[in-house]
Design an enzyme around this catalytic site. Structure first.
Site, short mmCIF file in Angstrom:
data_model
loop_
_atom_site.label_atom_id
_atom_site.label_comp_id
_atom_site.label_asym_id
_atom_site.label_seq_id
_atom_site.Cartn_x
_atom_site.Cartn_y
_atom_site.Cartn_z
N ARG A 104 -25.63 -17.34 18.54
CA ARG A 104 -26.62 -17.80 17.77
C ARG A 104 -26.73 -16.96 16.66
NH1 ARG A 104 -29.49 -19.34 22.59
NH2 ARG A 104 -29.28 -21.56 22.84
N LYS A 130 -23.08 -18.49 1.85
CA LYS A 130 -22.38 -20.02 2.12
C LYS A 130 -21.29 -19.60 3.15
CE LYS A 130 -24.05 -23.16 -1.44
NZ LYS A 130 -23.59 -23.93 -2.56
N GLU A 135 -13.34 -18.85 -11.35
CA GLU A 135 -14.75 -18.74 -11.00
C GLU A 135 -15.55 -17.69 -12.07
OE1 GLU A 135 -16.36 -20.46 -8.98
OE2 GLU A 135 -15.31 -21.20 -7.40
N LYS A 157 -24.30 -14.00 -9.83
CA LYS A 157 -24.19 -14.61 -8.68
C LYS A 157 -25.52 -14.14 -7.97
CE LYS A 157 -22.45 -17.00 -4.89
NZ LYS A 157 -21.50 -17.73 -4.31
N GLU A 189 -30.61 -23.35 -2.19
CA GLU A 189 -30.24 -24.38 -3.18
C GLU A 189 -31.49 -25.59 -3.45
OE1 GLU A 189 -25.96 -24.82 -3.31
OE2 GLU A 189 -26.28 -27.01 -3.74
N ARG A 234 -29.72 -22.50 -7.96
CA ARG A 234 -28.40 -22.15 -7.40
C ARG A 234 -27.39 -23.52 -7.80
NH1 ARG A 234 -26.99 -19.22 -1.80
NH2 ARG A 234 -24.61 -19.51 -2.07
N ASN A 274 -22.35 -24.53 -9.40
CA ASN A 274 -21.68 -25.51 -8.99
C ASN A 274 -20.90 -26.05 -10.63
OD1 ASN A 274 -21.37 -25.59 -6.33
ND2 ASN A 274 -23.32 -26.70 -6.23
N HIS A 296 -17.61 -27.85 -10.38
CA HIS A 296 -17.35 -27.94 -9.34
C HIS A 296 -17.30 -29.64 -8.85
CE1 HIS A 296 -17.36 -23.68 -8.87
NE2 HIS A 296 -16.88 -23.83 -7.60
N HIS A 301 -14.02 -30.49 -6.68
CA HIS A 301 -14.24 -30.81 -5.37
C HIS A 301 -13.43 -32.39 -5.24
CE1 HIS A 301 -17.70 -28.36 -4.23
NE2 HIS A 301 -16.56 -27.64 -4.31
N HIS A 325 -8.33 -23.89 -5.38
CA HIS A 325 -9.83 -24.27 -5.45
C HIS A 325 -10.10 -23.82 -6.74
CE1 HIS A 325 -13.97 -24.65 -4.92
NE2 HIS A 325 -14.21 -23.36 -5.44
N1 LIG Z 1 -18.93 -19.44 0.36
C1 LIG Z 1 -18.56 -19.80 -0.94
O1 LIG Z 1 -19.59 -19.41 -1.71
C2 LIG Z 1 -17.47 -20.19 -1.70
C3 LIG Z 1 -17.53 -20.14 -3.19
C4 LIG Z 1 -16.37 -20.47 -3.78
C5 LIG Z 1 -14.97 -20.63 -3.12
N2 LIG Z 1 -15.26 -20.55 -1.66
C6 LIG Z 1 -13.88 -21.22 -0.84
O2 LIG Z 1 -12.97 -19.95 -0.96
C7 LIG Z 1 -11.86 -20.72 -0.83
C8 LIG Z 1 -10.83 -20.01 -1.71
O3 LIG Z 1 -10.65 -18.73 -1.61
P1 LIG Z 1 -9.50 -17.96 -2.17
O4 LIG Z 1 -9.36 -18.40 -3.50
O5 LIG Z 1 -9.87 -16.48 -2.04
O6 LIG Z 1 -8.34 -18.56 -1.37
P2 LIG Z 1 -7.21 -17.62 -0.08
O7 LIG Z 1 -8.24 -17.25 0.89
O8 LIG Z 1 -6.63 -18.83 0.77
O9 LIG Z 1 -6.80 -16.80 -0.58
C9 LIG Z 1 -5.49 -16.94 -1.47
C10 LIG Z 1 -4.27 -16.56 -1.09
O10 LIG Z 1 -3.87 -15.26 -1.15
C11 LIG Z 1 -3.69 -14.33 -0.21
N3 LIG Z 1 -4.38 -13.05 -0.29
C12 LIG Z 1 -5.61 -12.75 -0.05
N4 LIG Z 1 -5.92 -11.62 -0.48
C13 LIG Z 1 -4.71 -10.94 -0.73
C14 LIG Z 1 -4.38 -9.88 -1.45
N5 LIG Z 1 -4.91 -8.78 -1.60
N6 LIG Z 1 -2.79 -9.69 -1.73
C15 LIG Z 1 -2.12 -10.64 -1.55
N7 LIG Z 1 -2.32 -11.69 -1.13
C16 LIG Z 1 -3.66 -12.15 -0.70
C17 LIG Z 1 -4.20 -15.21 0.85
O11 LIG Z 1 -3.45 -15.01 2.40
C18 LIG Z 1 -4.07 -16.51 0.64
O12 LIG Z 1 -2.55 -17.00 0.63
C19 LIG Z 1 -11.99 -22.20 -0.60
O13 LIG Z 1 -11.95 -22.60 0.63
C20 LIG Z 1 -13.33 -22.44 -1.26
O14 LIG Z 1 -14.03 -23.51 -0.69
C21 LIG Z 1 -16.28 -20.40 -0.76
#
Ligand SMILES: NC(=O)c1ccc[n+]([C@@H]2O[C@H](COP(=O)([O-])OP(=O)(O)OC[C@H]3O[C@@H](n4cnc5c(N)ncnc54)[C@H](O)[C@@H]3O)[C@@H](O)[C@H]2O)c1
Length: 364
Positions: A116, A138, A180, A222, A232, A237, A241, A244, A248, A261
């Site tokens: 939980r 999030k 971003e 942020k 939100e 907040r 987006n 976005h 999306h 993304h």
């Molecule tokens: N929670 C939120 O508020 C929020 C906001 C924006 C995006 N997101 C989510 O984030 C995700 C995208 O995140 P991302 O762009 O970090 O992608 P990811 O986590 O898939 O990482 C991208 C790639 O880089 C590699 N990698 C990570 N760190 C590395 C490093 N230091 N050196 C070499 N390789 C490395 C990973 O293994 C992966 O292959 C999406 O799922 C999106 O929906 C969430």
């Protein structure tokens, strides 16, 4: 440097390139606690040495998941929970998310649900995770009906950022994260707009001082928005987006494959600006500045031309749709954005067609 996310008793620090080392900070902040660390196969291999050192100090349970957005699903989340449950950890555990946004989102959601809800710490390793997903609470996973459809708000207890991890980040992922950062130019006030306009080349060239400033500026914006509207509710907040709604839909159109993304966000920003011009949320006196910043927007390779009608259908089925209308966050004066949900489907389709022809580079 230490920044703060102010949420009353749930406030937490974001350390950026702070002098201390992570295991010491965690051991001091969470005395007599047990730790688990979730990472993916790529990071586990790349940072084997660092992780071994951390493990020697913190003796954590290491949980490794597959790498990629397609694994951000119920199955992977279930495996993380299985590992936590079968290892006999209790509510005193602190879970460390070591990775990009995918690892962070899954780990945060597992922490929200394990017994939980337990504490977790974000240690982001991608630019995107540093400036966006690690801060704000999030968490979640994708469902075949759409992205991030299952999840929870669950704030971390700490975010620990070391920009040194960016040295190994592939260029494509770096530019995706820059999507971003670029977004904050449109919602983070006039100073951020000017900062990006003036220093874009240096940031994408990864010049350390400029990169660090881009990251801290982004986190400050942020953190401020999240502190003001955590769940939100007030609309503030929702400004995060920016770009976005289009992004999306594009990601879903390509089935979360081929387009990252942040790349989708860059494409979505192009759409939002074009829409802002058409529905005149951008004042005439600012059009030239928007044209200048649009020149800087990195181009995205799309695997095929997306269909405008289908993208609109997808936007209508987005979880943020309001009463059958597509909700857009559109640019206003430089650095400011407004929420707009009465632009009409035809305008959205026309904007998409325009951007598909004029902005994205299509490799078919
Ligand atoms: N929670 C939120 O508020 C929020 C906001 C924006 C995006 N997101 C989510 O984030 C995700 C995208 O995140 P991302 O762009 O970090 O992608 P990811 O986590 O898939 O990482 C991208 C790639 O880089 C590699 N990698 C990570 N760190 C590395 C490093 N230091 N050196 C070499 N390789 C490395 C990973 O293994 C992966 O292959 C999406 O799922 C999106 O929906 C969430």
């Amino acid at each position: 440097m230490k920044l703060d996310v102010n949420l009353g008793s749930r406030s937490y620090p974001v350390f950026v390139d702070d002098n201390g080392n992570l295991p010491d900070i965690l051991a001091n902040t969470f005395p007599n606690r047990r730790f688990a660390l979730v990472t993916n196969t790529t990071l586990s291999r790349l940072y084997d040495g660092i992780l071994s050192n951390w493990k020697a100090r913190l003796d954590f349970l290491k949980i490794e998941i597959e790498d990629g957005e397609r694994y951000k699903n119920l199955e992977t989340w279930g495996k993380v929970l299985d590992s936590l449950l079968l290892s006999g950890l209790d509510r005193s555990v602190v879970i460390i998310a070591f990775g990009g946004g995918v690892v962070g989102d899954i780990t945060g959601f597992a922490a929200a649900c394990f017994l939980r809800g337990v504490d977790y710490v974000q240690v982001p390793t991608t630019l995107l995770a540093m400036v966006d997903s690690s801060v704000g609470g999030k968490t979640g996973i994708d469902h075949h009906s759409g992205k991030n459809r299952i999840g929870a708000f669950h704030q971390p207890r700490m975010v620990w950022i070391s920009t040194s991890f960016l040295k190994t980040l592939p260029e494509r992922d770096f530019l995706s994260g820059y999507g971003e950062v670029f977004k904050y130019a449109f919602i983070g006030g006039r100073n951020m707009f000017s900062f990006i306009l003036e220093n874009h080349e240096k940031i994408i060239g990864r010049e350390p001082g400029f990169l660090l400033q881009a990251i801290t500026n982004s986190i400050r914006i942020k953190a401020e928005v999240v502190s003001d509207d955590e769940h939100e509710k007030t609309g503030r907040r929702a400004l995060l987006n920016f770009g976005h709604t289009f992004a999306h839909a594009l990601e879903t159109f390509f089935n979360y494959e081929h387009v990252l993304h942040g790349e989708a966000v860059l494409w979505g920003i192009a759409c939002a600006i074009e829409m802002g011009k058409r529905v005149k949320t951008i004042p005439d006196s600012s059009l030239r500045e928007y044209d200048r910043i649009m020149q800087l927007l990195p181009r995205v390779n799309l695997p095929a031309k997306p269909d405008a009608e289908r993208l609109c259908e997808l936007m209508l089925s987005d979880k943020k749709t309001s009463n059958g209308r597509i909700r857009f966050v559109l640019p206003a004066s430089p650095g400011e954005a407004v929420i707009c949900d009465d632009t009409g489907k035809e305008t959205a389709q026309a904007v998409i067609r325009y951007v598909v022809e004029g902005y994205a580079e299509t490799q078919i």
